[in-house]
Design a protein around this motif. Structure first.
Motif, PDB file in Angstrom:
ATOM      1  N   LYS A  96     -21.059 -19.527   1.684  1.00  0.00           N
ATOM      2  CA  LYS A  96     -20.806 -20.948   1.959  1.00  0.00           C
ATOM      3  C   LYS A  96     -19.595 -21.435   1.137  1.00  0.00           C
ATOM      4  CE  LYS A  96     -22.311 -25.278   3.055  1.00  0.00           C
ATOM      5  NZ  LYS A  96     -23.391 -26.042   3.526  1.00  0.00           N
ATOM      6  N   ARG A  97     -19.479 -20.999  -0.121  1.00  0.00           N
ATOM      7  CA  ARG A  97     -18.311 -21.374  -0.932  1.00  0.00           C
ATOM      8  C   ARG A  97     -17.028 -20.840  -0.293  1.00  0.00           C
ATOM      9  NH1 ARG A  97     -21.962 -19.866  -4.949  1.00  0.00           N
ATOM     10  NH2 ARG A  97     -20.840 -17.964  -5.477  1.00  0.00           N
ATOM     11  N   LEU A  98     -17.113 -19.655   0.265  1.00  0.00           N
ATOM     12  CA  LEU A  98     -15.957 -19.070   0.944  1.00  0.00           C
ATOM     13  C   LEU A  98     -15.560 -19.929   2.149  1.00  0.00           C
ATOM     14  CD1 LEU A  98     -14.064 -16.630   0.836  1.00  0.00           C
ATOM     15  CD2 LEU A  98     -15.722 -15.395   2.228  1.00  0.00           C
ATOM     16  N   ALA A  99     -16.536 -20.396   2.910  1.00  0.00           N
ATOM     17  CA  ALA A  99     -16.256 -21.272   4.056  1.00  0.00           C
ATOM     18  C   ALA A  99     -15.642 -22.590   3.594  1.00  0.00           C
ATOM     19  CB  ALA A  99     -17.532 -21.531   4.852  1.00  0.00           C
ATOM     20  N   LEU A 100     -16.120 -23.126   2.477  1.00  0.00           N
ATOM     21  CA  LEU A 100     -15.574 -24.375   1.957  1.00  0.00           C
ATOM     22  C   LEU A 100     -14.133 -24.187   1.480  1.00  0.00           C
ATOM     23  CD1 LEU A 100     -18.682 -25.784   0.100  1.00  0.00           C
ATOM     24  CD2 LEU A 100     -17.641 -26.670   2.187  1.00  0.00           C
ATOM     25  N   ALA A 101     -13.828 -23.020   0.938  1.00  0.00           N
ATOM     26  CA  ALA A 101     -12.440 -22.739   0.543  1.00  0.00           C
ATOM     27  C   ALA A 101     -11.533 -22.762   1.775  1.00  0.00           C
ATOM     28  CB  ALA A 101     -12.344 -21.388  -0.166  1.00  0.00           C
ATOM     29  N   ALA A 102     -11.994 -22.178   2.864  1.00  0.00           N
ATOM     30  CA  ALA A 102     -11.207 -22.198   4.103  1.00  0.00           C
ATOM     31  C   ALA A 102     -11.047 -23.622   4.602  1.00  0.00           C
ATOM     32  CB  ALA A 102     -11.866 -21.323   5.163  1.00  0.00           C
ATOM     33  N   GLU A 103     -12.101 -24.422   4.521  1.00  0.00           N
ATOM     34  CA  GLU A 103     -12.024 -25.806   4.974  1.00  0.00           C
ATOM     35  C   GLU A 103     -11.025 -26.603   4.121  1.00  0.00           C
ATOM     36  OE1 GLU A 103     -14.720 -29.737   5.881  1.00  0.00           O
ATOM     37  OE2 GLU A 103     -15.453 -28.262   4.453  1.00  0.00           O
ATOM     38  N   GLY A 104     -11.009 -26.343   2.810  1.00  0.00           N
ATOM     39  CA  GLY A 104     -10.059 -27.039   1.938  1.00  0.00           C
ATOM     40  C   GLY A 104      -8.628 -26.815   2.362  1.00  0.00           C
ATOM     41  N   HIS A 105      -8.300 -25.600   2.787  1.00  0.00           N
ATOM     42  CA  HIS A 105      -6.949 -25.316   3.278  1.00  0.00           C
ATOM     43  C   HIS A 105      -6.677 -26.087   4.567  1.00  0.00           C
ATOM     44  CE1 HIS A 105      -5.138 -22.237   0.664  1.00  0.00           C
ATOM     45  NE2 HIS A 105      -6.397 -22.001   0.331  1.00  0.00           N
ATOM     46  N   CYS A 106      -7.695 -26.217   5.413  1.00  0.00           N
ATOM     47  CA  CYS A 106      -7.514 -26.974   6.654  1.00  0.00           C
ATOM     48  C   CYS A 106      -7.262 -28.448   6.343  1.00  0.00           C
ATOM     49  CB  CYS A 106      -8.746 -26.830   7.546  1.00  0.00           C
ATOM     50  SG  CYS A 106      -8.852 -25.222   8.351  1.00  0.00           S
ATOM     51  N   VAL A 107      -8.043 -29.005   5.436  1.00  0.00           N
ATOM     52  CA  VAL A 107      -7.870 -30.410   5.062  1.00  0.00           C
ATOM     53  C   VAL A 107      -6.476 -30.629   4.488  1.00  0.00           C
ATOM     54  CG1 VAL A 107      -8.646 -32.209   3.463  1.00  0.00           C
ATOM     55  CG2 VAL A 107     -10.318 -30.878   4.758  1.00  0.00           C
ATOM     56  N   HIS A 108      -6.037 -29.709   3.638  1.00  0.00           N
ATOM     57  CA  HIS A 108      -4.705 -29.811   3.040  1.00  0.00           C
ATOM     58  C   HIS A 108      -3.612 -29.798   4.108  1.00  0.00           C
ATOM     59  CE1 HIS A 108      -1.095 -28.274   0.869  1.00  0.00           C
ATOM     60  NE2 HIS A 108      -1.483 -29.214   0.009  1.00  0.00           N
ATOM     61  N   ALA A 109      -3.860 -29.059   5.191  1.00  0.00           N
ATOM     62  CA  ALA A 109      -2.872 -28.959   6.270  1.00  0.00           C
ATOM     63  C   ALA A 109      -2.996 -30.103   7.283  1.00  0.00           C
ATOM     64  CB  ALA A 109      -3.025 -27.621   6.988  1.00  0.00           C
ATOM     65  N   GLY A 110      -3.972 -30.988   7.087  1.00  0.00           N
ATOM     66  CA  GLY A 110      -4.110 -32.129   7.974  1.00  0.00           C
ATOM     67  C   GLY A 110      -5.128 -31.970   9.084  1.00  0.00           C
ATOM     68  N   CYS A 111      -5.855 -30.872   9.115  1.00  0.00           N
ATOM     69  CA  CYS A 111      -6.909 -30.708  10.113  1.00  0.00           C
ATOM     70  C   CYS A 111      -8.044 -31.671   9.784  1.00  0.00           C
ATOM     71  CB  CYS A 111      -7.467 -29.284  10.099  1.00  0.00           C
ATOM     72  SG  CYS A 111      -6.274 -28.022  10.550  1.00  0.00           S
ATOM     73  N   ARG A 112      -8.749 -32.098  10.788  1.00  0.00           N
ATOM     74  CA  ARG A 112      -9.830 -33.047  10.556  1.00  0.00           C
ATOM     75  C   ARG A 112     -11.189 -32.512  10.980  1.00  0.00           C
ATOM     76  NH1 ARG A 112      -7.683 -35.012   6.765  1.00  0.00           N
ATOM     77  NH2 ARG A 112      -5.929 -36.374   7.046  1.00  0.00           N
ATOM     78  N   HIS A 113     -11.300 -31.231  11.222  1.00  0.00           N
ATOM     79  CA  HIS A 113     -12.606 -30.672  11.579  1.00  0.00           C
ATOM     80  C   HIS A 113     -13.372 -30.318  10.312  1.00  0.00           C
ATOM     81  CE1 HIS A 113     -11.502 -26.553  10.498  1.00  0.00           C
ATOM     82  NE2 HIS A 113     -10.298 -26.875  10.957  1.00  0.00           N
ATOM     83  N   HIS A 114     -14.653 -30.091  10.450  1.00  0.00           N
ATOM     84  CA  HIS A 114     -15.470 -29.656   9.320  1.00  0.00           C
ATOM     85  C   HIS A 114     -15.493 -28.138   9.278  1.00  0.00           C
ATOM     86  CE1 HIS A 114     -17.023 -33.555   8.119  1.00  0.00           C
ATOM     87  NE2 HIS A 114     -17.064 -33.848   9.406  1.00  0.00           N
ATOM     88  N   ALA A 115     -15.953 -27.619   8.171  1.00  0.00           N
ATOM     89  CA  ALA A 115     -15.994 -26.164   8.005  1.00  0.00           C
ATOM     90  C   ALA A 115     -16.783 -25.534   9.139  1.00  0.00           C
ATOM     91  CB  ALA A 115     -16.633 -25.798   6.668  1.00  0.00           C
ATOM     92  N   ALA A 116     -16.172 -24.601   9.805  1.00  0.00           N
ATOM     93  CA  ALA A 116     -16.885 -23.853  10.829  1.00  0.00           C
ATOM     94  C   ALA A 116     -17.576 -22.705  10.119  1.00  0.00           C
ATOM     95  CB  ALA A 116     -15.924 -23.343  11.896  1.00  0.00           C
ATOM     96  N   TYR A 117     -18.819 -22.904   9.784  1.00  0.00           N
ATOM     97  CA  TYR A 117     -19.575 -21.893   9.065  1.00  0.00           C
ATOM     98  C   TYR A 117     -20.970 -21.824   9.646  1.00  0.00           C
ATOM     99  CZ  TYR A 117     -22.374 -19.694   5.457  1.00  0.00           C
ATOM    100  OH  TYR A 117     -23.244 -18.872   4.803  1.00  0.00           O
ATOM    101  N   GLY A 118     -21.373 -20.650   9.977  1.00  0.00           N
ATOM    102  CA  GLY A 118     -22.750 -20.413  10.369  1.00  0.00           C
ATOM    103  C   GLY A 118     -23.307 -19.382   9.421  1.00  0.00           C
ATOM    104  N   GLY A 119     -24.369 -19.717   8.725  1.00  0.00           N
ATOM    105  CA  GLY A 119     -24.966 -18.800   7.762  1.00  0.00           C
ATOM    106  C   GLY A 119     -26.020 -17.929   8.404  1.00  0.00           C
TER     107      GLY A 119
END
Length: 165
Positions: A83-106
Motif C-alpha cells: 500500500k505504501r508503494l501504491a501511495l508513492a506512485a500516487e504522489g508522483h501523479c499528484v505532483h504531475a497534476g493528475c487528479r485520480h486516486h491511487a489505483a491499488y487493489g490489495g
C-alpha cells in the motif's frame, strides 16, 4: 509443494522451487530485480506473477502482481508495504497534476497504476519485488523520495479511494 486448484483448470507444476504454477505460466521469464522492465508477464523471485500492461489511460502504466496459491505473500506487513508503494506512485501523479486516486487493489491480486515518466518501471518494480522477499526498505525509500518531491501522501486509515481488495 502442493498442486491445489487456484481458480484455473490444473494441473499445477512445481517450477524452480517457487510456488506451483499453471502449465501456461511455466514458460514465463523469471524477472531479475536488477533487470530492465518492459511490458509483459513474468514470474517473480517470490513466486508471484507480474504483469506490466501498456498504458490504458494517457501516461499511466498498469502493473499487477498476483500471488495465487502463496499465502506467505499475504501478511499484514507485506500488505501495508505494498500500500505504501501504491501511495508513492500516487504522489508522483499528484505532483504531475493528475487528479485520480491511487489505483491499488490489495490481496492476492495486487494492482498498481504508475505514471509513465515520473517513476521508471524498473524503479517501481524493484521495490515490489523486494517487498515480496520481505525487504520493505526500497518501498519505504520510494515513498520518502516521493514525499520529498510532492509533499505528504495519504497514509493508511485516511479516507481514500484505494481499495484493499
Amino acid at each position: 509443494m502442493t498442486t491445489e486448484h487456484r481458480g484455473a483448470a490444473g494441473p499445477y507444476i512445481e517450477y524452480d522451487g517457487l510456488p506451483v504454477l499453471h502449465p501456461t505460466e511455466t514458460n514465463l521469464p523469471l524477472i531479475h530485480p536488477y533487470a530492465p522492465v518492459t511490458t509483459g508477464r513474468y514470474v517473480t523471485p517470490g513466486g508471484g506473477r507480474l504483469t506490466v500492461r501498456p498504458p490504458e489511460k494517457p501516461g499511466h502504466m498498469r502493473i499487477s502482481l498476483d500471488h495465487l496459491g502463496c499465502p506467505a505473500q499475504l501478511t499484514e506487513e507485506k500488505n501495508a508495504a505494498f500500500k505504501r508503494l501504491a501511495l508513492a506512485a500516487e504522489g508522483h501523479c499528484v505532483h504531475a497534476g493528475c487528479r485520480h486516486h491511487a489505483a491499488y487493489g490489495g490481496g492476492v491480486l495486487r494492482s498498481f497504476e504508475v505514471r509513465d515518466g515520473s517513476i521508471t518501471l524498473t524503479a517501481f518494480v524493484r521495490p515490489a519485488l523486494a517487498v515480496e522477499l520481505g525487504d520493505f526498505g526500497p518501498a519505504d525509500r520510494l515513498l520518502q523520495e516521493t514525499e520529498a518531491l510532492a509533499g505528504p501522501v495519504r497514509q493508511e486509515g485516511e479516507e481514500d479511494q484505494a481499495s484493499d481488495g
